[in-house]
Design a protein around this motif. Sequence first.
Motif, PDB file in Angstrom:
ATOM      1  N   THR A   1      40.642  44.921  53.001  1.00  0.00           N
ATOM      2  CA  THR A   1      39.813  44.736  54.270  1.00  0.00           C
ATOM      3  C   THR A   1      39.585  46.246  54.770  1.00  0.00           C
TER       4      THR A   1
ATOM      5  N   LEU B   1      33.230  29.623  49.108  1.00  0.00           N
ATOM      6  CA  LEU B   1      34.184  29.433  48.216  1.00  0.00           C
ATOM      7  C   LEU B   1      33.338  29.672  46.813  1.00  0.00           C
TER       8      LEU B   1
ATOM      9  N   VAL C   1      45.245  42.009  51.083  1.00  0.00           N
ATOM     10  CA  VAL C   1      44.111  41.508  52.015  1.00  0.00           C
ATOM     11  C   VAL C   1      43.927  42.559  52.966  1.00  0.00           C
TER      12      VAL C   1
ATOM     13  N   PHE D   1      35.500  36.873  52.189  1.00  0.00           N
ATOM     14  CA  PHE D   1      35.070  35.468  52.739  1.00  0.00           C
ATOM     15  C   PHE D   1      34.662  35.656  54.243  1.00  0.00           C
TER      16      PHE D   1
ATOM     17  N   VAL E   1      42.777  36.455  45.473  1.00  0.00           N
ATOM     18  CA  VAL E   1      42.896  36.272  46.859  1.00  0.00           C
ATOM     19  C   VAL E   1      42.597  37.651  47.792  1.00  0.00           C
TER      20      VAL E   1
ATOM     21  N   THR F   1      50.243  39.165  48.944  1.00  0.00           N
ATOM     22  CA  THR F   1      48.942  38.670  49.127  1.00  0.00           C
ATOM     23  C   THR F   1      48.582  39.305  50.636  1.00  0.00           C
TER      24      THR F   1
ATOM     25  N   LEU G   1      39.376  37.345  50.094  1.00  0.00           N
ATOM     26  CA  LEU G   1      39.594  36.993  51.529  1.00  0.00           C
ATOM     27  C   LEU G   1      38.722  37.795  52.521  1.00  0.00           C
TER      28      LEU G   1
END
Length: 251
Positions: free
Chosen positions: A17, A145, A13, A108, A101, A9, A105
């Motif tokens: 990113t 979320l 991420v 988020f 995720v 994960t 993420l």
Amino acid sequence: MWHDSLPRTGILVRHNTAVLLHEPVPLIGRLVMPLMLLLALRPLYEAAQGPVGTGEEVVGSLVTFSLLAMSIVGAAIMSERDWRTWDRLRATPVRPLELLVGKALPVFGVLALQQAIVLGVGAAALGMPVAAPGLLVVACAAWGLALLGLGTAVGVTARSYQQLSAVYDIGAFVLTTLGGALVPLHTLPGWVRAVSPVSPGYWAAGALRHASAGDTGPALTAAAVLLGVAAASGALAAWRISRGWGRSPAR
């Protein structure tokens, strides 16, 4: 299981990113546009609603422009088909939840920054009252979320960027107008007020307004509804991925 899942994960991420930051101009625009709307419409809201107008404007602007998070995460998922990388991902040990995720993420983080900037300017510079900062953080997190869940669900359901765009255009209307984000519900037709609770934007605006006023019960109720939306839409997205969504189309 978790000691294998977390590194995978984390890699996803970091990768997503980097992809998100590769073109920073759209992200900067998403941070600047709500502030421009705040400054431009503040006199109108204050003239129409008096001292409470600033708070209403901040909430409306935040709900409206945070909807862009849906399009970011949805497009990030759809791009796997466009880049023909989905089949390779399916051939790795990456699980559906890890993929979601990894995509959501970073978005988020952008959404949290947007919320912090808009609410910070609203409270510090424009005089928006914030009676319960901690409760406001909970409301923002629940709305974030919910947006990410909805965005991933749309991203794995749409079959093309055109479908994705159409869903977001309609969704923007449902979440803002029917939710009472930019225009107070009591000024809208009766049928709009009757159906407004079906819109997550209705609960988002309510959660933010009640949290700002320190109304714990109503704020937590609205936040719980948003978390339910996040869980349901996230489960749908995970199910679609586990069933082999997104096979790279032949060209």
